[in-house]
Design an enzyme around this catalytic site. Structure first.
Site, PDB file in Angstrom:
ATOM      1  N   LYS A  55      18.042  -0.873   4.569  1.00  0.00           N
ATOM      2  CA  LYS A  55      19.415  -1.060   5.050  1.00  0.00           C
ATOM      3  C   LYS A  55      20.418  -1.105   3.902  1.00  0.00           C
ATOM      4  CE  LYS A  55      18.369  -3.661   8.895  1.00  0.00           C
ATOM      5  NZ  LYS A  55      18.091  -5.050   9.165  1.00  0.00           N
ATOM      6  N   ARG A  61      -2.953   1.499   8.889  1.00  0.00           N
ATOM      7  CA  ARG A  61      -4.239   2.096   8.510  1.00  0.00           C
ATOM      8  C   ARG A  61      -4.148   2.863   7.208  1.00  0.00           C
ATOM      9  NH1 ARG A  61      -7.363   3.567  13.672  1.00  0.00           N
ATOM     10  NH2 ARG A  61      -6.368   2.221  15.187  1.00  0.00           N
ATOM     11  N   THR A  62      -3.137   3.695   7.090  1.00  0.00           N
ATOM     12  CA  THR A  62      -3.003   4.496   5.872  1.00  0.00           C
ATOM     13  C   THR A  62      -2.794   3.589   4.663  1.00  0.00           C
ATOM     14  OG1 THR A  62      -2.044   6.278   7.172  1.00  0.00           O
ATOM     15  CG2 THR A  62      -1.697   6.382   4.815  1.00  0.00           C
ATOM     16  N   ARG A 109       5.602   6.097   2.193  1.00  0.00           N
ATOM     17  CA  ARG A 109       5.741   6.593   3.555  1.00  0.00           C
ATOM     18  C   ARG A 109       7.174   6.329   3.983  1.00  0.00           C
ATOM     19  NH1 ARG A 109       1.848   7.623   7.579  1.00  0.00           N
ATOM     20  NH2 ARG A 109       2.721   7.675   9.660  1.00  0.00           N
ATOM     21  N   HIS A 134       1.513  15.031   5.344  1.00  0.00           N
ATOM     22  CA  HIS A 134       0.687  13.863   5.119  1.00  0.00           C
ATOM     23  C   HIS A 134      -0.556  14.395   4.415  1.00  0.00           C
ATOM     24  CE1 HIS A 134      -1.161  10.072   5.456  1.00  0.00           C
ATOM     25  NE2 HIS A 134      -1.404  10.011   6.751  1.00  0.00           N
TER      26      HIS A 134
END
Ligand SMILES: [Zn+2]
Lengths: 155, 309
Positions: free
Chosen positions: B86, B57-58, B107, B135
């Site tokens: 990784k 959504r963000t 994020r 946030h």
């Protein structure tokens, strides 16, 4: 009672009124290498003001106020005496620094500064003086005075 | 020149009330741009979304905002981000990606990741969530929604309900509301109270704060009720989660019997069961408007950061 006999130094810095047992930590904070520096360390000696205290004499090294202020993190009441020609040339009380870089680790295991793969040093910014509180610049977690001692990195 | 020009957006704590007001007033302008279906003021600009932990959504909200202003979007997310994570550290990833774009939206699961990325790159970085820390754009859109619903923020009586202990959004929101002089009512079960260090911080900036156990009692006095969900993944101890899940619920009966007719109920979404679906039909339910406001506020932010050069 036998008087504590400590040799006078010609030039250097004397840190007095350190809480008992903190001298080794303070050597670490100040990044003092005991193999290269002449030190006189008194641990857990009697003090009229504090009951017990540590004293640290560093020969041949004049600490700047900024360097000495780092000591306030573990010894908020420490006094600093700058010695020149066998006498105290300057004397001041330490003040907690506004910014602490590198030598504290962040208590938050999920903080990016605890990720060994990332090229980042810790930075803590003073948030309040009473009580003494610092905030991690990265994860924004705060640490209080009573917690700070445990967070000093071994050098 | 805007104080947002080329600026990183990492934490609500980095902004003054005046700066937040500048953003809110630009969002009002963006409201009209959005109504017109957008324009091309950011044409030629590229936004990169780097999502090392998922939040579709963000990400979509940012991408939509950029497209509405005529800009382009490139993305690193999902499996790609996982495999990058990784092999390569965050520092190297952002120092590479900055050459592909004009702004980075990041994020990341580690707290402080966005601050680090901002220090290592020249392009502005927008924090879209760093672990349980910040946030900020969620807080911006919450503020904008309250402003739009009520015409002001100062002096309003705003209830924050739910998981105030681990709920990241309410920590930042409470801080921002305090900057605007709102009266903050914290409503939670005992186990989920606002942490004492945040209460101390609110006190330090002069916030008017009251704590409550019981929603019914304070509900009639509220202008805004901000509901949060209990997120399992935020709880370090699964047993603690089991004890408190479902410990509060906003029901239709409760709102009809106790709330003001012009109460605004907000929620950062997605919800689980803390707001009964029957509440959606009530005039007080405003949480789906919040989603639309999210796009508008992000348009406003991108416009201030990248525009006017
Ligand atoms: Zn940290």
């Amino acid at each position: 009672m036998m008087a504590l006999k400590v040799k006078r130094i010609e030039m250097g810095t004397v840190l007095d009124h350190l809480p008992p047992g903190t001298a080794p930590k303070i050597m670490r904070i100040l990044d003092i290498d005991p193999t290269e520096t002449t030190l006189l360390v008194a641990i857990n000696v009697e003090s009229s003001k504090m009951g017990r205290k540590d004293i640290l004499k560093i020969e041949g090294k004049i600490l700047s106020e900024e360097e000495a202020n780092k000591v306030a993190l573990v010894a908020p009441n420490a006094t600093v005496n700058i010695v020149r020609d066998y006498s105290v040339a300057e004397k001041f009380q330490v003040k907690p620094p506004e910014r602490v870089e590198g030598f504290l680790r962040c208590p938050n295991p999920n903080c990016i500064t605890n990720d060994e793969r990332e090229p980042v040093n810790t930075v803590f910014i003073r948030e309040s003086r009473e009580p003494l509180e610092y905030r991690c610049r990265y994860c924004e977690r705060t640490v209080r005075e009573d917690h700070i001692r445990e967070l000093i990195r071994p050098s | 020149m805007s104080s947002f020009a080329n600026r990183d957006v990492i934490s609500v704590r980095d902004f003054t009330r005046r700066e937040l007001e500048e953003l809110l007033s630009n969002a009002e302008e963006m409201e009209r741009v959005y109504e017109r279906g957008g324009d091309d003021r950011l044409s030629g600009k590229i936004l990169a979304t780097l999502f090392f932990s998922p939040s579709t959504r963000t990400r979509l909200s940012f991408e939509s905002a950029m497209h509405r202003l005529g800009g382009d979007v490139i993305s690193l997310g999902g499996k790609e981000a996982a495999s990058t994570a990784k092999g390569e550290n965050l520092a190297d990833t952002v120092r590479t990606v900055e050459h592909y774009c004009d702004v980075i939206v990041l994020r990341h699961p580690k707290e402080g990741a966005a601050r680090l990325a901002a220090e290592l790159t020249d392009v502005p970085v927008i924090n879209a969530g760093d672990g349980a820390n910040q946030h900020p754009t969620q807080t911006f859109l919450d503020l904008y929604t309250i402003m739009k619903e009520k015409g002001r923020i100062g002096g309003l009586r705003i209830g924050l309900l739910g998981d105030l202990k681990y709920g990241r959004t309410v920590h930042s929101l409470a801080y921002a509301l305090a900057l605007f002089g709102a009266r903050i009512h914290l409503i939670s079960p005992e186990e989920l109270r606002m942490p004492s260090h945040i209460l101390a911080e609110l006190e330090r900036i002069g916030a008017k704060v009251e704590e409550h156990r019981d929603l019914e009692e304070i509900l009639p006095d509220l202008d805004v009720l901000y509901v949060t969900r209990i997120q399992r993944e935020m709880f370090p101890d699964p047993e603690e989660f089991e004890r408190v899940k479902g410990s509060y619920k906003v029901t239709r009966d409760l709102i009809e019997e106790h709330a003001q007719s012009d109460l605004a109920i907000l929620h950062p979404l997605p919800r689980v069961d803390e707001i009964e679906p029957e509440v959606d039909e009530l005039p007080q339910a405003r949480y789906f408007d919040q989603v639309r406001n999210g796009v508008i506020v992000r348009m406003a932010l991108l416009d201030l950061i990248l525009g006017g050069e």
